[in-house]
Design a protein around this motif. Structure first.
Motif, PDB file in Angstrom:
ATOM      1  N   LEU A   1       9.730   5.963  -1.161  1.00 47.13           N
ATOM      2  CA  LEU A   1       9.711   5.432  -2.534  1.00 47.13           C
ATOM      3  C   LEU A   1      10.926   6.107  -3.056  1.00 47.13           C
ATOM      4  N   GLY A   2      11.426   7.088  -2.923  1.00 44.17           N
ATOM      5  CA  GLY A   2      12.600   7.661  -3.626  1.00 44.17           C
ATOM      6  C   GLY A   2      13.975   7.115  -2.889  1.00 44.17           C
ATOM      7  N   SER A   3      13.788   6.220  -2.107  1.00 46.48           N
ATOM      8  CA  SER A   3      14.935   5.367  -1.615  1.00 46.48           C
ATOM      9  C   SER A   3      15.294   4.235  -2.363  1.00 46.48           C
ATOM     10  N   PHE A   4      14.476   3.767  -3.293  1.00 48.89           N
ATOM     11  CA  PHE A   4      14.784   2.471  -3.867  1.00 48.89           C
ATOM     12  C   PHE A   4      15.485   2.799  -4.908  1.00 48.89           C
ATOM     13  N   PRO A   5      16.434   1.809  -5.197  1.00 42.71           N
ATOM     14  CA  PRO A   5      17.378   1.882  -6.586  1.00 42.71           C
ATOM     15  C   PRO A   5      16.564   2.266  -7.752  1.00 42.71           C
ATOM     16  N   THR A   6      17.164   2.951  -8.727  1.00 39.77           N
ATOM     17  CA  THR A   6      16.474   3.152 -10.060  1.00 39.77           C
ATOM     18  C   THR A   6      17.379   2.737 -10.995  1.00 39.77           C
ATOM     19  N   VAL A   7      16.645   2.366 -12.012  1.00 37.05           N
ATOM     20  CA  VAL A   7      17.264   1.630 -13.117  1.00 37.05           C
ATOM     21  C   VAL A   7      17.521   2.880 -14.478  1.00 37.05           C
ATOM     22  N   ASP A   8      18.771   2.908 -14.740  1.00 39.52           N
ATOM     23  CA  ASP A   8      18.996   3.652 -15.867  1.00 39.52           C
ATOM     24  C   ASP A   8      18.791   3.278 -17.231  1.00 39.52           C
ATOM     25  N   ASP A   9      19.037   3.934 -18.551  1.00 39.79           N
ATOM     26  CA  ASP A   9      18.492   3.301 -19.654  1.00 39.79           C
ATOM     27  C   ASP A   9      19.346   1.979 -19.903  1.00 39.79           C
ATOM     28  N   SER A  10      20.507   1.942 -19.486  1.00 42.22           N
ATOM     29  CA  SER A  10      21.371   0.701 -20.033  1.00 42.22           C
ATOM     30  C   SER A  10      20.881  -0.482 -19.213  1.00 42.22           C
ATOM     31  N   GLY A  11      19.981  -0.317 -17.900  1.00 41.84           N
ATOM     32  CA  GLY A  11      19.469  -1.519 -17.385  1.00 41.84           C
ATOM     33  C   GLY A  11      20.375  -1.665 -16.054  1.00 41.84           C
ATOM     34  N   ASN A  12      21.237  -0.634 -15.776  1.00 38.06           N
ATOM     35  CA  ASN A  12      22.197  -0.811 -14.650  1.00 38.06           C
ATOM     36  C   ASN A  12      21.354  -0.224 -13.422  1.00 38.06           C
ATOM     37  N   GLY A  13      21.578  -0.718 -12.329  1.00 42.06           N
ATOM     38  CA  GLY A  13      20.809  -0.021 -11.090  1.00 42.06           C
ATOM     39  C   GLY A  13      21.862   1.049 -10.684  1.00 42.06           C
ATOM     40  N   ASP A  14      21.233   2.020 -10.368  1.00 41.56           N
ATOM     41  CA  ASP A  14      21.635   3.329  -9.947  1.00 41.56           C
ATOM     42  C   ASP A  14      21.079   3.450  -8.468  1.00 41.56           C
ATOM     43  N   ASP A  15      21.746   2.910  -7.115  1.00 38.66           N
ATOM     44  CA  ASP A  15      21.458   3.013  -5.775  1.00 38.66           C
ATOM     45  C   ASP A  15      21.813   4.438  -5.394  1.00 38.66           C
TER      46      ASP A  15
ATOM     47  N   VAL B   1       0.765  -1.059  -0.109  1.00 40.60           N
ATOM     48  CA  VAL B   1      -0.053   0.007   0.102  1.00 40.60           C
ATOM     49  C   VAL B   1       0.999   1.239  -0.152  1.00 40.60           C
ATOM     50  N   CYS B   2       0.538   2.075  -0.960  1.00 44.50           N
ATOM     51  CA  CYS B   2       1.202   3.560  -0.934  1.00 44.50           C
ATOM     52  C   CYS B   2       0.502   4.476  -0.300  1.00 44.50           C
ATOM     53  N   VAL B   3       1.386   5.334   0.325  1.00 49.41           N
ATOM     54  CA  VAL B   3       0.928   6.652   1.107  1.00 49.41           C
ATOM     55  C   VAL B   3       1.276   7.655   0.152  1.00 49.41           C
ATOM     56  N   VAL B   4       0.198   8.241  -0.631  1.00 45.90           N
ATOM     57  CA  VAL B   4       0.484   9.467  -1.515  1.00 45.90           C
ATOM     58  C   VAL B   4       0.465  10.791  -0.799  1.00 45.90           C
ATOM     59  N   LYS B   5       1.586  11.373  -0.859  1.00 50.46           N
ATOM     60  CA  LYS B   5       1.300  12.928   0.046  1.00 50.46           C
ATOM     61  C   LYS B   5       1.355  14.081  -1.232  1.00 50.46           C
ATOM     62  N   ASN B   6       1.085  15.144  -0.624  1.00 45.20           N
ATOM     63  CA  ASN B   6       1.161  16.257  -1.486  1.00 45.20           C
ATOM     64  C   ASN B   6       2.329  16.274  -2.218  1.00 45.20           C
ATOM     65  N   ASP B   7       3.412  16.356  -1.556  1.00 42.57           N
ATOM     66  CA  ASP B   7       4.732  16.669  -1.760  1.00 42.57           C
ATOM     67  C   ASP B   7       5.362  15.067  -2.431  1.00 42.57           C
ATOM     68  N   TYR B   8       5.172  14.708  -3.772  1.00 49.48           N
ATOM     69  CA  TYR B   8       5.668  13.387  -4.185  1.00 49.48           C
ATOM     70  C   TYR B   8       7.043  12.867  -3.473  1.00 49.48           C
ATOM     71  N   ARG B   9       7.971  13.608  -3.187  1.00 46.23           N
ATOM     72  CA  ARG B   9       9.038  13.282  -2.572  1.00 46.23           C
ATOM     73  C   ARG B   9       9.039  12.480  -1.226  1.00 46.23           C
ATOM     74  N   GLU B  10       7.580  12.648  -0.414  1.00 49.42           N
ATOM     75  CA  GLU B  10       7.611  12.229   0.638  1.00 49.42           C
ATOM     76  C   GLU B  10       6.601  11.005   0.557  1.00 49.42           C
ATOM     77  N   ASN B  11       6.394  10.443  -0.623  1.00 46.69           N
ATOM     78  CA  ASN B  11       5.427   9.264  -0.924  1.00 46.69           C
ATOM     79  C   ASN B  11       6.041   7.982  -0.231  1.00 46.69           C
ATOM     80  N   THR B  12       5.457   7.142   0.597  1.00 50.68           N
ATOM     81  CA  THR B  12       5.936   6.110   1.142  1.00 50.68           C
ATOM     82  C   THR B  12       5.269   4.895   0.758  1.00 50.68           C
ATOM     83  N   VAL B  13       5.774   3.547   1.036  1.00 50.67           N
ATOM     84  CA  VAL B  13       4.965   2.324   0.649  1.00 50.67           C
ATOM     85  C   VAL B  13       5.470   1.565   1.861  1.00 50.67           C
ATOM     86  N   ASN B  14       4.394   0.645   2.051  1.00 44.10           N
ATOM     87  CA  ASN B  14       4.591  -0.109   3.390  1.00 44.10           C
ATOM     88  C   ASN B  14       4.600  -1.567   2.785  1.00 44.10           C
ATOM     89  N   LEU B  15       5.976  -2.098   3.075  1.00 46.60           N
ATOM     90  CA  LEU B  15       6.440  -3.331   2.758  1.00 46.60           C
ATOM     91  C   LEU B  15       6.367  -4.333   3.810  1.00 46.60           C
TER      92      LEU B  15
END
Length: 160
Positions: free
Chosen positions: A140-154, A97-111
């Motif tokens: 949500l902003g703390s998860f690793p992202t994937v760049d266009d080459s498919g490499n993780g960018d943590d 479940v995601c908690v969506v905030k007015n400031d998207y940088r504060e969105n969280t997910v309940n793992l």
């Protein structure tokens, strides 16, 4: 059947519903939900809306936790597996479940408390994972992202 929502009138049948016989944490009396896909493809379950048909003002944003954290590894108790009529947790679908905030940088997910659904029976439960490092409010902003080459960018240094 028809339900009036903020998204307009929606037609559904009883076979479309997901049943949480014990409700969800904080919503014990709401037990019947529709899953609405937001992705492009028919089988895309990366982000969903889960709408209560008993109170259409109650809508949850769900995300497939494996989409965010490929090594996510929830462990269900034998009682939870029995409740879902399975012997193998690989037969189940998991959603956070995601908690969506007015400031998207504060969105969280309940793992820590995923929704677990048996796609065959369309029955689900919400569980609390014990003895894990998963959080109730993982940003949500703390998860690793994937760049266009498919490499993780943590960028955060955090792991799931």
């Amino acid at each position: 059947m028809t339900i009036q929502t903020d998204y307009g009138a929606m037609e559904y049948s009883s076979e479309d519903l997901i049943l949480f016989s014990d409700g969800l944490f904080g919503f014990p009396k709401l037990t019947r939900y529709l899953l609405l896909r937001l992705g492009e493809g028919e089988g895309d379950d990366s982000i969903l809306l889960m709408l209560s048909v008993e109170d259409p003002n109650v809508v949850f944003v769900l995300i497939n936790p494996f989409f965010l954290c490929p090594d996510y590894s929830p462990v269900l108790t034998p009682e939870e597996l029995a409740c879902l009529d399975v012997t193998d947790s690989g037969d189940l679908s998991y959603y956070a479940v995601c908690v969506v905030k007015n400031d998207y940088r504060e969105n969280t997910v309940n793992l820590k408390c995923p929704l677990v659904i048996n796609p065959q029976t369309r029955r689900g439960i919400q569980i609390i994972l014990e003895n894990t490092s998963y959080e109730y409010g993982h940003r949500l902003g703390s998860f690793p992202t994937v760049d266009d080459s498919g490499n993780g960018d943590d960028r955060s240094g955090d792991s799931c």
